[in-house]
Design a protein around this motif. Structure first.
Motif, PDB file in Angstrom:
ATOM      1  N   SER A 440       0.832  -1.210   0.000  1.00 20.37           N
ATOM      2  CA  SER A 440       0.000   0.000   0.000  1.00 20.37           C
ATOM      3  C   SER A 440       0.860   1.251   0.000  1.00 20.37           C
ATOM      4  O   SER A 440       0.597   2.207  -0.740  1.00 20.37           O
ATOM      5  CB  SER A 440      -0.929   0.003   1.215  1.00 20.37           C
ATOM      6  OG  SER A 440      -1.808  -1.092   1.183  1.00 20.37           O
ATOM      7  N   CYS A 441       1.895   1.250   0.829  1.00 18.23           N
ATOM      8  CA  CYS A 441       2.759   2.435   0.906  1.00 18.23           C
ATOM      9  C   CYS A 441       3.559   2.623  -0.378  1.00 18.23           C
ATOM     10  O   CYS A 441       3.646   3.736  -0.908  1.00 18.23           O
ATOM     11  CB  CYS A 441       3.698   2.311   2.107  1.00 18.23           C
ATOM     12  SG  CYS A 441       2.877   2.471   3.703  1.00 18.23           S
ATOM     13  N   CYS A 442       4.144   1.534  -0.885  1.00 21.72           N
ATOM     14  CA  CYS A 442       5.011   1.660  -2.055  1.00 21.72           C
ATOM     15  C   CYS A 442       4.250   2.141  -3.292  1.00 21.72           C
ATOM     16  O   CYS A 442       4.765   2.954  -4.058  1.00 21.72           O
ATOM     17  CB  CYS A 442       5.698   0.322  -2.335  1.00 21.72           C
ATOM     18  SG  CYS A 442       6.982  -0.087  -1.130  1.00 21.72           S
ATOM     19  N   TRP A 445       2.283   6.003  -2.398  1.00 20.44           N
ATOM     20  CA  TRP A 445       3.009   7.281  -2.425  1.00 20.44           C
ATOM     21  C   TRP A 445       3.179   7.790  -3.845  1.00 20.44           C
ATOM     22  O   TRP A 445       3.188   9.007  -4.065  1.00 20.44           O
ATOM     23  CB  TRP A 445       4.364   7.144  -1.742  1.00 20.44           C
ATOM     24  CG  TRP A 445       4.313   6.714  -0.306  1.00 20.44           C
ATOM     25  CD1 TRP A 445       5.108   5.796   0.303  1.00 20.44           C
ATOM     26  CD2 TRP A 445       3.432   7.201   0.718  1.00 20.44           C
ATOM     27  NE1 TRP A 445       4.785   5.663   1.617  1.00 20.44           N
ATOM     28  CE2 TRP A 445       3.755   6.529   1.909  1.00 20.44           C
ATOM     29  CE3 TRP A 445       2.396   8.132   0.749  1.00 20.44           C
ATOM     30  CZ2 TRP A 445       3.083   6.748   3.110  1.00 20.44           C
ATOM     31  CZ3 TRP A 445       1.730   8.353   1.943  1.00 20.44           C
ATOM     32  CH2 TRP A 445       2.059   7.684   3.093  1.00 20.44           C
ATOM     33  N   CYS A 554      10.108   2.163  -4.560  1.00 26.58           N
ATOM     34  CA  CYS A 554       8.749   1.610  -4.579  1.00 26.58           C
ATOM     35  C   CYS A 554       8.661   0.371  -5.464  1.00 26.58           C
ATOM     36  O   CYS A 554       7.904  -0.562  -5.174  1.00 26.58           O
ATOM     37  CB  CYS A 554       7.762   2.672  -5.050  1.00 26.58           C
ATOM     38  SG  CYS A 554       7.455   3.978  -3.834  1.00 26.58           S
ATOM     39  N   LYS A 584      -4.405  -1.090  -0.534  1.00 30.43           N
ATOM     40  CA  LYS A 584      -3.741   0.001  -1.255  1.00 30.43           C
ATOM     41  C   LYS A 584      -4.747   1.000  -1.805  1.00 30.43           C
ATOM     42  O   LYS A 584      -4.536   2.224  -1.713  1.00 30.43           O
ATOM     43  CB  LYS A 584      -2.891  -0.586  -2.383  1.00 30.43           C
ATOM     44  CG  LYS A 584      -2.110   0.447  -3.185  1.00 30.43           C
ATOM     45  CD  LYS A 584      -2.812   0.817  -4.480  1.00 30.43           C
ATOM     46  CE  LYS A 584      -2.870  -0.355  -5.433  1.00 30.43           C
ATOM     47  NZ  LYS A 584      -3.497   0.016  -6.727  1.00 30.43           N
ATOM     48  N   HIS A 588      -5.416   3.460   1.621  1.00 28.70           N
ATOM     49  CA  HIS A 588      -4.348   4.407   1.328  1.00 28.70           C
ATOM     50  C   HIS A 588      -4.751   5.387   0.229  1.00 28.70           C
ATOM     51  O   HIS A 588      -4.864   6.590   0.457  1.00 28.70           O
ATOM     52  CB  HIS A 588      -3.075   3.669   0.919  1.00 28.70           C
ATOM     53  CG  HIS A 588      -1.852   4.535   0.897  1.00 28.70           C
ATOM     54  ND1 HIS A 588      -1.638   5.515  -0.063  1.00 28.70           N
ATOM     55  CD2 HIS A 588      -0.777   4.589   1.720  1.00 28.70           C
ATOM     56  CE1 HIS A 588      -0.486   6.123   0.173  1.00 28.70           C
ATOM     57  NE2 HIS A 588       0.056   5.585   1.241  1.00 28.70           N
ATOM     58  N   ILE A 612       5.163  12.082   5.617  1.00 26.25           N
ATOM     59  CA  ILE A 612       4.973  10.876   4.808  1.00 26.25           C
ATOM     60  C   ILE A 612       6.209   9.979   4.897  1.00 26.25           C
ATOM     61  O   ILE A 612       6.103   8.743   4.977  1.00 26.25           O
ATOM     62  CB  ILE A 612       4.673  11.264   3.343  1.00 26.25           C
ATOM     63  CG1 ILE A 612       3.252  11.853   3.244  1.00 26.25           C
ATOM     64  CG2 ILE A 612       4.812  10.056   2.423  1.00 26.25           C
ATOM     65  CD1 ILE A 612       2.899  12.335   1.849  1.00 26.25           C
ATOM     66  N   GLN A 616       6.441   6.114   6.219  1.00 25.82           N
ATOM     67  CA  GLN A 616       7.083   5.068   5.437  1.00 25.82           C
ATOM     68  C   GLN A 616       8.157   4.341   6.253  1.00 25.82           C
ATOM     69  O   GLN A 616       8.242   3.109   6.226  1.00 25.82           O
ATOM     70  CB  GLN A 616       7.708   5.676   4.170  1.00 25.82           C
ATOM     71  CG  GLN A 616       8.534   4.723   3.323  1.00 25.82           C
ATOM     72  CD  GLN A 616       7.698   3.713   2.579  1.00 25.82           C
ATOM     73  OE1 GLN A 616       6.474   3.693   2.686  1.00 25.82           O
ATOM     74  NE2 GLN A 616       8.353   2.860   1.804  1.00 25.82           N
ATOM     75  N   ALA A 619       6.595   1.973   8.764  1.00 25.82           N
ATOM     76  CA  ALA A 619       6.072   0.765   8.118  1.00 25.82           C
ATOM     77  C   ALA A 619       7.202  -0.209   7.786  1.00 25.82           C
ATOM     78  O   ALA A 619       7.067  -1.424   7.972  1.00 25.82           O
ATOM     79  CB  ALA A 619       5.302   1.141   6.861  1.00 25.82           C
TER      80      ALA A 619
END
Length: 650
Positions: A440-442, A445, A554, A584, A588, A612, A616, A619
């Motif tokens: 979700s983060c990768c 963002w 990412c 994701k 997110h 942010i 990251q 996480a």
């Protein structure tokens, strides 16, 4: 003092290393989902339990003899160094037995479709101000065109995955392409902003198969040692689309307006649909051995139930098993397997047979006749799934036969709502929960940055770029994504093989997590540097380079998360990808789209992207306990019987 192997083979089974490169590996986690014997030419630790009551007093072979027997009967690559996992059937219909060109062609066809589907989310990134002027709305409201398509993606993943599991992936891919074409035309013709927003939600549903299904398709087409590189190619195409498509659309928006961006997408999607129709054949193949009722099985069959081998599949690097190993039969029923018993969990999760102890004698004879027909035809073992048994009994299909849009219901016993509920129960699995957070983060963002492109680059008070110039910025993340994907696939496979070789040939999914170290460094530095340099009004190349660094990290992170998730619980590959993409898109993408643009306008990009970066980093730090206790966690989920609860959810 340990007893000899012959006197007490259970001592050998539990004589394993406590640590495997930092992975906690005590004796009670010997056979868990995801742990497999990957390399031959070693003296691996025994990995199968030996119940004392199985052989009814018959002499049990030593652990070393069992390992040697198991290795002799396993199909390997042409050079004999890598055990094929999963082991293939002998049927030409098994996707693992397809020619290499056909498997790679299916991957490339899906890859191009995923590139277009992945790029549709930030399609309007460079044209937010144009859409705002056209509909007379604020630029911050135009960010909803990105957030709502991610809402559609999240909803779509939950819908298409159970449909694909029950009815097949091929009809879902083809239906997706047709709906994608229709919604692109709808967006191009939208008379007002509300119509555009509704069209984007439906478009997200149409595009959702590009996120929910390809990783599972790759798992069905390629072996464990081939998988990371192919998933890397898929991630490159998907993330490349998120970076390349906005670049192309910026050129179109600059010359002809934002509506023409959707017209061009419609033309390209039409071509992709034709390619999918030709090359994207159905890849489902059940690998769970079938079983007859107790009354029809002999004593040896019942004795062998404690010694189940891992999934069965084929091929050397290109899909064909080495000639020396291709005709070997299954292990004798009274010998334990040297491999991790992944199939035990699979059988518990899919323990549904069309023949039960209460079946009539005619039904049992029919089942036996089908087994004999399959064995006589290709030497493949019968499976629990009627579709696989039917396909295995048929001769090699013609090219026109593969073009059939639908081959019938694949899982007769499954209920759609029960399958649809499974992805949401997978949050109880630590490995899948971690993968969902990292994925979700990768990916998220990159979407957040696309929503802030107009605010940062097209703002008259900062860089005052045109739509075309803003689109050119995407060259940087595209290059970063290509480099990240190239490194992620190959380097991950190299690291995994090296660690497995030092671990007596046994592969642990946690070995993949080593790649998170460069992910954490590049993404955190890139995010903070991007926002800081943009607010300080450094030369435009500075935040642009940081954008590329973010994309590099990412790409590494998304590939690592997907591969680790699939390798840990391959029996839930399809459902797990829904869990990842739902997280994701909803938790997110949609959530951040509601406030991030306004947040940047209020506090500036420096504060926003520093926070942010902190999120990251937090996480990524969860990787440390997962690396250490990941195998224990997999053992815990298996011991708790979560898989049984998931498969029995109605």
């Amino acid at each position: 003092m340990h007893q000899s192997d012959t006197e007490n083979p259970r001592e050998d089974i539990h004589r394993v290393l406590r640590w495997s490169f930092g992975v906690l590996n005590p004796k009670d986690t010997v056979h868990v989902p995801g742990s497999v014997l990957l390399l031959v030419g070693h003296n691996p630790q025994p990995t199968s339990s030996t119940p004392s009551d199985v052989n009814d007093g018959a002499p049990t072979p030593s652990a070393e003899e069992a390992c040697e027997e198991s290795n002799r009967n396993k199909k390997t690559t042409a050079d004999g160094n890598i055990i094929l996992d999963p082991q293939p059937d002998n049927s030409p219909h098994d996707p693992l037995n397809w020619p290499k060109w056909r498997r790679d062609a299916a991957l490339i066809a899906l890859g191009f479709y995923c590139m277009v589907g992945g790029g549709i989310t930030p399609l309007l990134a460079a044209g937010f101000t144009d859409v705002a002027d056209d509909y007379n709305v604020k630029v911050s409201r135009v960010a909803l065109t990105t957030g709502l398509i991610m809402l559609g993606l999240g909803i779509g993943c939950a819908l298409v995955s159970p449909t694909a599991i029950i009815y097949g992936k091929r009809p879902v891919y083809l239906a997706s392409a047709m709906l994608f074409l229709a919604t692109s035309i709808w967006c191009a013709l939208s008379p007002n902003f509300t119509s555009l927003l509704i069209a984007r939600v439906v478009q997200g549903i149409a595009v959702s198969p590009v996120e929910a299904l390809p990783s599972a398709t790759i798992t069905e087409l390629f072996f464990l040692h081939e998988r990371a590189f192919r998933i890397g190619i898929y991630a490159l195409m998907l993330l490349g689309g998120k970076n390349l498509v906005p670049l192309v659309s910026a050129t179109i928006i600059h010359r002809w307006g934002w509506r023409w961006a959707f017209w061009v997408v419609a033309i390209v999607v039409g071509a992709c649909g034709l390619v999918l129709f030709v090359f994207a054949s159905e890849t489902f193949w059940d690998r769970t051995p079938g079983k007859l009722p107790d009354s029809t099985r002999n004593k040896n069959d019942r004795q062998g139930e404690g010694y189940l081998q891992t999934d069965e599949k084929t091929s050397d690097m290109g899909g064909q098993a080495s000639q020396a190993n291709s005709n070997q039969g299954p292990l004798p029923s009274n010998r334990p397997s040297c491999e991790m018993v992944n199939l035990v969990e699979t059988l518990e999760e899919q323990n549904t047979s069309s023949i039960t102890p209460a079946s009539s004698s005619s039904e049992i004879r029919g089942h036996q006749d089908l087994e004999k027909k399959i064995a006589d035809h290709h030497g493949s073992p019968p499976r629990q799934n009627p579709y696989t048994n039917r396909m295995a009994a048929h001769p090699r299909a013609t090219f026109l036969g593969h073009l059939k849009p639908w081959h019938g219901r694949l899982r007769v016993e499954e209920r759609w709502f029960r399958v649809a509920a499974r992805p949401f129960f997978l949050y109880a699995y630590p490995a899948i929960l971690w993968s969902a957070v990292v994925y979700s983060c990768c990916i998220g963002w990159l979407i957040v940055i696309s929503e802030s492109m107009a605010v940062i680059y097209r703002n008259p008070n900062t860089y005052h770029f045109s739509a075309f110039s803003t689109g050119l910025v995407y060259i940087s993340p595209f290059i970063g994504g290509v480099l990240g994907t190239a490194i992620a696939g190959k380097m991950s496979d190299v690291v995994v093989r090296a660690m497995a070789r030092r671990n007596d040939g046994v592969y642990e999914p946690e070995f993949r997590l080593v790649m998170i170290i460069p992910v954490a460094i590049t993404t955190v530095v890139g995010l903070m540097g991007f926002g800081w340099s943009a607010e300080e009004r450094d030369a435009w190349i500075v935040p642009t380079v940081f954008f590329g660094i973010i994309s590099f990290g990412c790409s590494l992170g998304s590939t690592t998360a997907i591969t680790f998730c699939v390798d840990s619980y391959r029996q839930f590959a399809g459902e797990a990808l829904v869990t990842l993409n739902f997280s994701k898109n909803i938790f997110h993408g949609l959530v951040f789209s509601l406030f991030v643009t306004g947040w940047i306008e209020t506090d500036g990009p420096k504060i926003v992207y520093i926070w942010i970066g902190v999120i990251q980093l937090a996480a990524m730090l969860f990787t440390v306990p997962l690396f250490v206790f990941g195998k224990r966690a997999r053992h815990w989920t298996s011991k708790q019987g979560f898989h049984q609860r998931i498969t029995s959810t109605g």
